[in-house]
Design a protein around this motif. Structure first.
Motif: not given
Length: 165
Positions: A38-41, A152-165
């Protein structure tokens, strides 16, 4: 005569059970969590800032179980908007000598059910740009040559734009 019928029934049932297990597909792994991005929060202080979504520790069954019943898997369901970047990192919680650098395979499935990333190499970092809005599935699968019981440990994150790396 009844003995042959009984033994034949047991054999047929056993063959049917194992055939069903061997032909089982990888869908329907243990669901470990459901998440919504949720980008709004989420507060971003600058462009292309990474936002953590979750971290989880899991284990998969090993080579014998994988050969008999197919791959064991765990999965996480993530509701995402289009044009975001999803990052998945996987790490062993075991000593390095125990795992021999063989990470579980990773799949990311889009909302249409298509596998958009199939990580079968020995990498532990994966990312995709989301093209459509909906539920994405991140799935970790055992490999035939991995040992059972490794954690195993999994970490999941995200960026607000598909252009970010």
């Amino acid at each position: 005569m009844q003995r042959r019928v009984f033994i034949g029934g047991i054999a047929s049932g056993g063959i049917g059970f194992f055939a069903g297990c061997l032909s089982a597909d990888r869908d329907g792994g243990e669901v470990r969590g459901e998440y919504t991005i949720d980008p709004a929060t989420t507060e971003f202080d600058y462009d292309c800032q990474e936002a953590e979504l979750f971290e989880d520790t899991f284990s998969l069954s090993g080579k014998l179980t994988s050969r008999v019943v197919g791959h064991s898997s765990v999965e996480w369901h993530i509701d995402m908007d289009a044009d975001r970047r999803l990052d998945v990192s996987i790490y062993s919680t075991e000593p390095r000598s125990r795992t021999n650098g063989r990470f579980p395979a990773i799949e990311i499935v889009d909302p249409d059910g298509e596998v958009v990333l199939e990580g079968r190499d020995s990498s532990n970092l994966y990312d995709i740009a989301t093209e459509t809005e909906g539920r994405y599935v991140v799935r970790a699968l055992s490999r035939n040559l991995t040992k059972g019981g490794d954690r195993w440990r999994v970490e999941v994150s995200w960026y607000q734009s598909a252009d970010c790396e």
